[in-house]
Design a protein around this motif. Structure first.
Motif, PDB file in Angstrom:
ATOM      1  N   MET A   1       0.851  -1.180   0.000  1.00 25.88           N
ATOM      2  CA  MET A   1       0.000   0.000   0.000  1.00 25.88           C
ATOM      3  C   MET A   1       0.888   1.231   0.000  1.00 25.88           C
ATOM      4  SD  MET A   1      -2.914  -1.151   2.735  1.00 25.88           S
ATOM      5  CE  MET A   1      -3.774  -2.715   2.522  1.00 25.88           C
ATOM      6  N   THR A   2       0.595   2.171  -0.911  1.00 26.08           N
ATOM      7  CA  THR A   2       1.446   3.351  -1.049  1.00 26.08           C
ATOM      8  C   THR A   2       0.590   4.599  -1.182  1.00 26.08           C
ATOM      9  OG1 THR A   2       1.541   3.173  -3.466  1.00 26.08           O
ATOM     10  CG2 THR A   2       3.261   2.035  -2.204  1.00 26.08           C
ATOM     11  N   VAL A   3       1.169   5.722  -0.780  1.00 22.45           N
ATOM     12  CA  VAL A   3       0.588   7.035  -1.045  1.00 22.45           C
ATOM     13  C   VAL A   3       1.652   7.853  -1.761  1.00 22.45           C
ATOM     14  CG1 VAL A   3      -0.338   9.162  -0.064  1.00 22.45           C
ATOM     15  CG2 VAL A   3      -0.943   6.964   0.960  1.00 22.45           C
ATOM     16  N   THR A   4       1.325   8.327  -2.941  1.00 21.99           N
ATOM     17  CA  THR A   4       2.241   9.144  -3.735  1.00 21.99           C
ATOM     18  C   THR A   4       1.700  10.562  -3.789  1.00 21.99           C
ATOM     19  OG1 THR A   4       2.815   7.227  -5.094  1.00 21.99           O
ATOM     20  CG2 THR A   4       3.374   9.414  -5.964  1.00 21.99           C
ATOM     21  N   GLU A   5       2.493  11.512  -3.335  1.00 20.36           N
ATOM     22  CA  GLU A   5       2.058  12.910  -3.329  1.00 20.36           C
ATOM     23  C   GLU A   5       3.060  13.762  -4.084  1.00 20.36           C
ATOM     24  OE1 GLU A   5       0.439  16.316  -0.203  1.00 20.36           O
ATOM     25  OE2 GLU A   5       1.331  14.457   0.547  1.00 20.36           O
ATOM     26  N   THR A   6       2.595  14.448  -5.118  1.00 18.78           N
ATOM     27  CA  THR A   6       3.418  15.386  -5.876  1.00 18.78           C
ATOM     28  C   THR A   6       2.912  16.799  -5.597  1.00 18.78           C
ATOM     29  OG1 THR A   6       1.999  15.345  -7.843  1.00 18.78           O
ATOM     30  CG2 THR A   6       3.695  13.631  -7.665  1.00 18.78           C
ATOM     31  N   ASP A   7       3.500  17.766  -6.281  1.00 18.62           N
ATOM     32  CA  ASP A   7       3.069  19.150  -6.078  1.00 18.62           C
ATOM     33  C   ASP A   7       1.633  19.382  -6.517  1.00 18.62           C
ATOM     34  OD1 ASP A   7       5.530  19.798  -5.079  1.00 18.62           O
ATOM     35  OD2 ASP A   7       6.310  20.533  -6.986  1.00 18.62           O
ATOM     36  N   ASP A   8       1.105  18.504  -7.388  1.00 15.79           N
ATOM     37  CA  ASP A   8      -0.227  18.775  -7.935  1.00 15.79           C
ATOM     38  C   ASP A   8      -1.171  17.577  -7.890  1.00 15.79           C
ATOM     39  OD1 ASP A   8       0.909  17.170  -9.848  1.00 15.79           O
ATOM     40  OD2 ASP A   8       0.796  18.620 -11.485  1.00 15.79           O
ATOM     41  N   LEU A   9      -0.845  16.530  -7.095  1.00 16.01           N
ATOM     42  CA  LEU A   9      -1.696  15.339  -7.121  1.00 16.01           C
ATOM     43  C   LEU A   9      -1.369  14.436  -5.935  1.00 16.01           C
ATOM     44  CD1 LEU A   9      -3.808  13.911  -9.002  1.00 16.01           C
ATOM     45  CD2 LEU A   9      -1.893  12.629  -9.950  1.00 16.01           C
ATOM     46  N   VAL A  10      -2.397  13.696  -5.456  1.00 19.45           N
ATOM     47  CA  VAL A  10      -2.209  12.660  -4.438  1.00 19.45           C
ATOM     48  C   VAL A  10      -2.856  11.378  -4.950  1.00 19.45           C
ATOM     49  CG1 VAL A  10      -2.733  11.912  -2.092  1.00 19.45           C
ATOM     50  CG2 VAL A  10      -2.207  14.313  -2.538  1.00 19.45           C
ATOM     51  N   ILE A  11      -2.113  10.273  -4.887  1.00 19.11           N
ATOM     52  CA  ILE A  11      -2.637   8.969  -5.291  1.00 19.11           C
ATOM     53  C   ILE A  11      -2.420   7.984  -4.151  1.00 19.11           C
ATOM     54  CG2 ILE A  11      -2.466   7.041  -6.916  1.00 19.11           C
ATOM     55  CD1 ILE A  11      -1.418   8.988  -8.997  1.00 19.11           C
ATOM     56  N   ALA A  12      -3.521   7.422  -3.639  1.00 13.24           N
ATOM     57  CA  ALA A  12      -3.458   6.383  -2.623  1.00 13.24           C
ATOM     58  C   ALA A  12      -3.769   5.052  -3.301  1.00 13.24           C
ATOM     59  CB  ALA A  12      -4.462   6.655  -1.508  1.00 13.24           C
ATOM     60  N   ASP A  13      -2.810   4.138  -3.255  1.00 15.77           N
ATOM     61  CA  ASP A  13      -2.940   2.834  -3.924  1.00 15.77           C
ATOM     62  C   ASP A  13      -2.844   1.746  -2.867  1.00 15.77           C
ATOM     63  OD1 ASP A  13      -2.781   0.544  -5.417  1.00 15.77           O
ATOM     64  OD2 ASP A  13      -1.242   1.277  -6.789  1.00 15.77           O
ATOM     65  N   SER A  14      -3.967   1.097  -2.590  1.00 16.18           N
ATOM     66  CA  SER A  14      -4.006   0.068  -1.551  1.00 16.18           C
ATOM     67  C   SER A  14      -3.396  -1.249  -1.994  1.00 16.18           C
ATOM     68  CB  SER A  14      -5.455  -0.186  -1.134  1.00 16.18           C
ATOM     69  OG  SER A  14      -6.154  -0.859  -2.172  1.00 16.18           O
ATOM     70  N   GLY A  15      -3.228  -1.429  -3.310  1.00 15.14           N
ATOM     71  CA  GLY A  15      -2.794  -2.716  -3.829  1.00 15.14           C
ATOM     72  C   GLY A  15      -3.927  -3.702  -4.005  1.00 15.14           C
ATOM     73  N   ILE A  16      -5.164  -3.298  -3.651  1.00  9.61           N
ATOM     74  CA  ILE A  16      -6.319  -4.177  -3.784  1.00  9.61           C
ATOM     75  C   ILE A  16      -6.729  -4.253  -5.249  1.00  9.61           C
ATOM     76  CG2 ILE A  16      -8.744  -4.520  -3.170  1.00  9.61           C
ATOM     77  CD1 ILE A  16      -6.909  -5.005  -0.842  1.00  9.61           C
ATOM     78  N   GLU A  17      -6.765  -5.471  -5.786  1.00 10.57           N
ATOM     79  CA  GLU A  17      -7.112  -5.675  -7.185  1.00 10.57           C
ATOM     80  C   GLU A  17      -8.629  -5.668  -7.371  1.00 10.57           C
ATOM     81  OE1 GLU A  17      -4.847  -6.291  -9.684  1.00 10.57           O
ATOM     82  OE2 GLU A  17      -3.074  -6.250  -8.408  1.00 10.57           O
ATOM     83  N   GLY A  18      -9.065  -5.345  -8.585  1.00  9.97           N
ATOM     84  CA  GLY A  18     -10.485  -5.400  -8.902  1.00  9.97           C
ATOM     85  C   GLY A  18     -10.898  -4.222  -9.757  1.00  9.97           C
ATOM     86  N   ASP A  19     -11.963  -4.424 -10.519  1.00  5.92           N
ATOM     87  CA  ASP A  19     -12.445  -3.369 -11.396  1.00  5.92           C
ATOM     88  C   ASP A  19     -13.507  -2.547 -10.675  1.00  5.92           C
ATOM     89  OD1 ASP A  19     -12.716  -1.814 -13.653  1.00  5.92           O
ATOM     90  OD2 ASP A  19     -13.037  -3.495 -15.014  1.00  5.92           O
ATOM     91  N   VAL A  20     -13.974  -1.512 -11.348  1.00  5.14           N
ATOM     92  CA  VAL A  20     -15.016  -0.650 -10.805  1.00  5.14           C
ATOM     93  C   VAL A  20     -16.251  -1.485 -10.466  1.00  5.14           C
ATOM     94  CG1 VAL A  20     -16.612   1.219 -11.376  1.00  5.14           C
ATOM     95  CG2 VAL A  20     -14.190   1.414 -11.990  1.00  5.14           C
ATOM     96  N   GLY A  21     -16.826  -1.222  -9.303  1.00  7.02           N
ATOM     97  CA  GLY A  21     -18.016  -1.939  -8.888  1.00  7.02           C
ATOM     98  C   GLY A  21     -17.747  -3.094  -7.949  1.00  7.02           C
ATOM     99  N   THR A  22     -16.450  -3.408  -7.726  1.00  8.47           N
ATOM    100  CA  THR A  22     -16.098  -4.509  -6.823  1.00  8.47           C
ATOM    101  C   THR A  22     -15.746  -4.020  -5.431  1.00  8.47           C
ATOM    102  OG1 THR A  22     -13.733  -4.454  -7.369  1.00  8.47           O
ATOM    103  CG2 THR A  22     -15.173  -5.796  -8.783  1.00  8.47           C
ATOM    104  N   GLY A  23     -15.706  -2.705  -5.238  1.00 10.54           N
ATOM    105  CA  GLY A  23     -15.307  -2.138  -3.962  1.00 10.54           C
ATOM    106  C   GLY A  23     -13.858  -1.725  -3.924  1.00 10.54           C
ATOM    107  N   ALA A  24     -13.037  -2.195  -4.884  1.00 11.43           N
ATOM    108  CA  ALA A  24     -11.613  -1.860  -4.887  1.00 11.43           C
ATOM    109  C   ALA A  24     -11.403  -0.358  -5.010  1.00 11.43           C
ATOM    110  CB  ALA A  24     -10.913  -2.587  -6.036  1.00 11.43           C
ATOM    111  N   GLU A  25     -12.289   0.315  -5.743  1.00 11.65           N
ATOM    112  CA  GLU A  25     -12.081   1.733  -6.035  1.00 11.65           C
ATOM    113  C   GLU A  25     -12.201   2.635  -4.812  1.00 11.65           C
ATOM    114  OE1 GLU A  25     -16.461   0.941  -6.962  1.00 11.65           O
ATOM    115  OE2 GLU A  25     -14.561  -0.121  -7.121  1.00 11.65           O
ATOM    116  N   ILE A  26     -12.826   2.149  -3.718  1.00 10.27           N
ATOM    117  CA  ILE A  26     -12.934   3.028  -2.545  1.00 10.27           C
ATOM    118  C   ILE A  26     -11.630   3.071  -1.766  1.00 10.27           C
ATOM    119  CG2 ILE A  26     -15.406   2.551  -2.380  1.00 10.27           C
ATOM    120  CD1 ILE A  26     -14.795   1.003   0.201  1.00 10.27           C
ATOM    121  N   PHE A  27     -10.701   2.167  -2.050  1.00  8.59           N
ATOM    122  CA  PHE A  27      -9.407   2.161  -1.371  1.00  8.59           C
ATOM    123  C   PHE A  27      -8.285   2.663  -2.268  1.00  8.59           C
ATOM    124  CE2 PHE A  27     -11.833  -1.442   0.510  1.00  8.59           C
ATOM    125  CZ  PHE A  27     -12.067  -0.853   1.747  1.00  8.59           C
TER     126      PHE A  27
END
Length: 377
Positions: A1-27
């Motif tokens: 699980m990682t959080v990447t923060e740049t000067d203009d963006l934040v991306i939180a990536d839980s490593g949880i696999e799955g497409d939209v609608g599976t719940g993965a997108e909330i993490f």
């Protein structure tokens, strides 16, 4: 699980696999985009492109800073819309006793599993990714100093509702107010929200914030919250690996594949060698565990001396292979010298997964390394 923060963006990536609608997108979340006007289309396109190729669905949250971003340019369609609401804790009455609901903080792995099960029930069928996430984070979630306090509501001794209060940056965020379908419309959600406010107040927080759907916004307004705008979520679906069509080194690099410097062993794919991980050369040794989306490896950084010797040995190996010659004496010497270093993971070694893909080079290898690249997670 990682959080990447740049000067203009934040991306939180839980490593949880799955497409939209599976719940993965909330993490897996993209937020706080603040792209410069002359870079907005390029940054938006590149970010969405890379996210789609991870195998993990993301939700791009567009608030006031990015409400006018041209998401249609990259074929992202608006999804859930929620009100951004906040209040002073002094302006909200205490929860008080609720006759049909006992609310207490989650303290055990079993209680956290109940919490996850209640949240998962918001999907039909229930989202297994939600259960997976909380199972992975159990030690951190139950730590006394965790800024997230998970709450369970019990009706006649059975857990039926859940909520979270996150204490950070002088604002207490309220999240995941949820009730099992059979127990809804009894006021449990409102009671849970007030209990969360009570906890924020007791922790010394003056401000609480919550995001509410259009249906829930009047409920929270009635409790004392006020709306300060709207957030729109733009789901970022995955692109299956077999449909990606990337083969050149430049294309593979653009989707996260990295250079392999040395191949020390190969059988049905890479077994051992030296490869970049986040741009830093590492030894890797396959653990012989096979997975549908990649292989499992033990990896650890290689020191400068060993790296130079491995590169020297690789060049000697390629030259001898291409000429059809036996191993030169110097290569035999290097293999003996490096045997332990390249096969014995130190205590600080990590376990990672990797996919590997051939690039456009026709030969099996050249002085730069074998003709495949690896993507790590």
């Amino acid at each position: 699980m990682t959080v990447t923060e740049t000067d203009d963006l934040v991306i939180a990536d839980s490593g949880i696999e799955g497409d939209v609608g599976t719940g993965a997108e909330i993490f897996n979340i993209v937020a706080n985009a603040r792209f410069a006007p002359d870079e907005v289309k390029n940054r938006l396109s590149l970010t969405a492109f890379k996210l789609r190729l991870t195998g993990r669905a993301f939700s791009w949250s567009a608030g006031p800073n990015s409400a006018d971003m041209p998401f249609g340019f990259v074929e992202l369609m608006a999804g859930k819309r929620e009100a951004a609401m906040c209040a002073r804790t002094a302006d909200i009455s205490g929860a008080g006793p609720y006759p049909d609901l006992e609310i207490r903080r989650v303290r055990t792995p079993e209680e956290l599993a109940d919490y996850a099960r209640i949240l998962a029930a918001d999907w039909n069928p229930p989202a297994v990714t939600v259960v997976e996430f909380y199972d992975r984070v159990t030690p951190s979630a139950l730590a006394e100093d965790c800024p997230a306090h998970y709450l369970l509501g019990y009706h006649h001794g059975e857990p039926v509702s859940a909520g979270e209060i996150f204490l950070h940056a002088e604002v207490a965020g309220i999240y995941n107010i949820s009730t099992l379908p059979a127990s809804r419309r009894r006021g449990f959600g409102g009671a849970m929200a007030l209990a969360a406010v009570d906890r924020a107040r007791a922790a010394g927080y003056d401000t609480v914030a919550i995001r509410a759907s259009a249906d829930d916004e009047p409920v929270y307004r009635g409790l004392g919250f006020r709306s300060g705008g709207w957030y729109t979520e733009y789901p970022v679906p995955i692109v299956p690996l077999e449909d990606r069509g990337h083969t050149t080194r430049e294309q593979l690099i653009s989707i996260g594949f990295e250079h392999v410097h040395v191949e020390n062993e190969r059988y049905d794919g890479p077994q051992a060698g030296v490869a970049d991980i986040s741009g830093v050369p590492h030894y890797f040794v396959r653990l012989n565990s096979l997975f549908e989306d990649g292989d499992q490896f033990s990896v650890w950084p290689i020191d400068d001396e060993s790296f130079a010797l491995e590169q020297e040995g690789w060049r000697l190996y390629v030259k001898a292979w291409d000429a059809g010659d036996r191993k030169p004496a110097r290569l035999v010497e290097l293999d003996a010298l490096l045997e332990v270093r390249r096969t014995t993971p130190p205590a600080m070694a990590r376990t990672m997964f990797a996919q590997w893909r051939f690039d456009e080079r026709d030969a099996r290898h050249d002085d730069r390394g074998p003709t495949y690249m690896m993507r790590w997670r």
